[in-house]
Design a protein around this motif. Sequence first.
Motif, PDB file in Angstrom:
ATOM      1  N   GLN A  96       8.810 -39.456  -0.861  1.00 42.85           N
ATOM      2  CA  GLN A  96       8.710 -38.673   0.268  1.00 42.85           C
ATOM      3  C   GLN A  96       7.375 -38.591   0.770  1.00 42.85           C
ATOM      4  O   GLN A  96       6.445 -38.569  -0.090  1.00 42.85           O
ATOM      5  CB  GLN A  96       9.082 -37.322  -0.020  1.00 42.85           C
ATOM      6  CG  GLN A  96      10.861 -37.111  -0.330  1.00 42.85           C
ATOM      7  CD  GLN A  96      11.185 -35.826  -0.428  1.00 42.85           C
ATOM      8  OE1 GLN A  96      10.724 -35.154  -1.799  1.00 42.85           O
ATOM      9  NE2 GLN A  96      11.837 -35.093   0.221  1.00 42.85           N
ATOM     10  N   SER A  97       7.133 -38.845   2.034  1.00 42.96           N
ATOM     11  CA  SER A  97       5.635 -38.674   2.502  1.00 42.96           C
ATOM     12  C   SER A  97       5.494 -37.087   2.805  1.00 42.96           C
ATOM     13  O   SER A  97       6.170 -36.115   2.215  1.00 42.96           O
ATOM     14  CB  SER A  97       5.703 -39.278   3.897  1.00 42.96           C
ATOM     15  OG  SER A  97       6.627 -38.417   4.717  1.00 42.96           O
ATOM     16  N   MET A  99       5.056 -35.288   5.192  1.00 39.12           N
ATOM     17  CA  MET A  99       5.795 -34.874   6.376  1.00 39.12           C
ATOM     18  C   MET A  99       7.597 -35.123   5.932  1.00 39.12           C
ATOM     19  O   MET A  99       8.142 -33.894   6.215  1.00 39.12           O
ATOM     20  CB  MET A  99       5.827 -35.799   7.724  1.00 39.12           C
ATOM     21  CG  MET A  99       6.512 -35.398   8.909  1.00 39.12           C
ATOM     22  SD  MET A  99       5.868 -36.274  10.355  1.00 39.12           S
ATOM     23  CE  MET A  99       6.910 -36.002  11.462  1.00 39.12           C
ATOM     24  N   GLY A 100       8.097 -35.811   5.016  1.00 41.24           N
ATOM     25  CA  GLY A 100       8.966 -35.886   4.565  1.00 41.24           C
ATOM     26  C   GLY A 100       9.658 -34.781   3.478  1.00 41.24           C
ATOM     27  O   GLY A 100      10.445 -34.281   3.454  1.00 41.24           O
ATOM     28  N   SER A 101       8.424 -34.538   2.893  1.00 42.63           N
ATOM     29  CA  SER A 101       8.675 -33.489   1.673  1.00 42.63           C
ATOM     30  C   SER A 101       8.738 -31.955   2.494  1.00 42.63           C
ATOM     31  O   SER A 101       9.389 -31.235   2.183  1.00 42.63           O
ATOM     32  CB  SER A 101       7.369 -33.158   0.905  1.00 42.63           C
ATOM     33  OG  SER A 101       7.181 -34.321   0.178  1.00 42.63           O
ATOM     34  N   TYR A 102       7.901 -31.909   3.697  1.00 45.18           N
ATOM     35  CA  TYR A 102       7.897 -30.474   4.542  1.00 45.18           C
ATOM     36  C   TYR A 102       9.289 -30.638   5.076  1.00 45.18           C
ATOM     37  O   TYR A 102       9.932 -29.523   4.923  1.00 45.18           O
ATOM     38  CB  TYR A 102       6.903 -30.587   5.435  1.00 45.18           C
ATOM     39  CG  TYR A 102       6.642 -29.315   6.030  1.00 45.18           C
ATOM     40  CD1 TYR A 102       6.368 -28.124   5.612  1.00 45.18           C
ATOM     41  CD2 TYR A 102       7.169 -29.198   7.524  1.00 45.18           C
ATOM     42  CE1 TYR A 102       6.180 -26.966   6.229  1.00 45.18           C
ATOM     43  CE2 TYR A 102       7.289 -27.969   8.258  1.00 45.18           C
ATOM     44  CZ  TYR A 102       6.710 -26.890   7.564  1.00 45.18           C
ATOM     45  OH  TYR A 102       6.656 -25.746   8.273  1.00 45.18           O
ATOM     46  N   PHE A 103       9.929 -31.476   5.853  1.00 45.89           N
ATOM     47  CA  PHE A 103      11.012 -31.475   6.200  1.00 45.89           C
ATOM     48  C   PHE A 103      12.079 -31.712   5.580  1.00 45.89           C
ATOM     49  O   PHE A 103      13.535 -31.649   5.927  1.00 45.89           O
ATOM     50  CB  PHE A 103      11.170 -32.264   7.469  1.00 45.89           C
ATOM     51  CG  PHE A 103      10.197 -31.735   8.743  1.00 45.89           C
ATOM     52  CD1 PHE A 103      10.273 -30.514   9.213  1.00 45.89           C
ATOM     53  CD2 PHE A 103       9.182 -32.674   8.988  1.00 45.89           C
ATOM     54  CE1 PHE A 103       9.466 -30.137  10.219  1.00 45.89           C
ATOM     55  CE2 PHE A 103       8.247 -31.986   9.938  1.00 45.89           C
ATOM     56  CZ  PHE A 103       8.277 -30.817  10.521  1.00 45.89           C
ATOM     57  N   GLY A 104      12.230 -32.369   4.467  1.00 50.30           N
ATOM     58  CA  GLY A 104      13.503 -32.622   3.467  1.00 50.30           C
ATOM     59  C   GLY A 104      13.949 -33.927   3.721  1.00 50.30           C
ATOM     60  O   GLY A 104      15.179 -33.890   3.409  1.00 50.30           O
ATOM     61  N   TYR A 105      13.225 -34.953   3.911  1.00 52.45           N
ATOM     62  CA  TYR A 105      13.765 -36.267   4.017  1.00 52.45           C
ATOM     63  C   TYR A 105      13.011 -37.256   3.011  1.00 52.45           C
ATOM     64  O   TYR A 105      11.700 -36.945   2.942  1.00 52.45           O
ATOM     65  CB  TYR A 105      14.002 -36.837   5.297  1.00 52.45           C
ATOM     66  CG  TYR A 105      12.900 -37.114   6.300  1.00 52.45           C
ATOM     67  CD1 TYR A 105      12.144 -38.167   6.185  1.00 52.45           C
ATOM     68  CD2 TYR A 105      12.482 -36.167   6.962  1.00 52.45           C
ATOM     69  CE1 TYR A 105      11.045 -38.387   7.000  1.00 52.45           C
ATOM     70  CE2 TYR A 105      11.120 -36.196   7.942  1.00 52.45           C
ATOM     71  CZ  TYR A 105      10.638 -37.422   7.821  1.00 52.45           C
ATOM     72  OH  TYR A 105       9.355 -37.447   8.623  1.00 52.45           O
TER      73      TYR A 105
END
Length: 196
Positions: A96-97, A99-105
């Motif tokens: 997870q990047s 941004m991905g960690s923050y938004f859940g993807y």
Amino acid sequence: MDAPSADEFEWLTLDEDEELLWGDTPHRLSLLLSIGVGLPLCLVIVGIPLVISSYLHHTNTNYVITTTAVYKKRGIFSRSVKRVEFDKVQNTSYQQSMMGSYFGYGTVEIATAGTGGVEMRFRNVASPRAVQARINERSAETENGANGEDAEAVLDEILAELQAIHQTIDESADTANPERDGMNAEPTASEAEEPS
């Protein structure tokens, strides 16, 4: 992660005993970067194709998990479908990047035996840890099922061999000693009276 209906994936052809467990497209919020870069560039016309191609790529990419395999479908004007069966899955991981960690993807990577690397990637899927766990669970079930069937087949073969050996020994003993059956019989009255 509820099981979707097969109607959502008209491109997917399932085997007779195969069931759809999970299916999705890349996470909607993964488009934010493309839109964030593309919108300012729309003023100079360059951003319009960037935003449109990102959207089309997003909506025309599907990831599917069934009871026997994982699938990845891509393509806007053409279609490319890749399948990896669970008995070939050797390793999985997810990333997870920020941004991905923050938004859940994030991205789930699937490595197979014999390829020496990642065979398939589920990019920008929601809840990548749960997707990875589902793949690992199905892979382990497939492996345990195959091992159980293999062990049962081996045991059946061993039992058949032992029965054949037992029958051969009995037949050999009967032919080598035809009086064997008479050895266990009780002596007749005249034999019992004979002095030793």
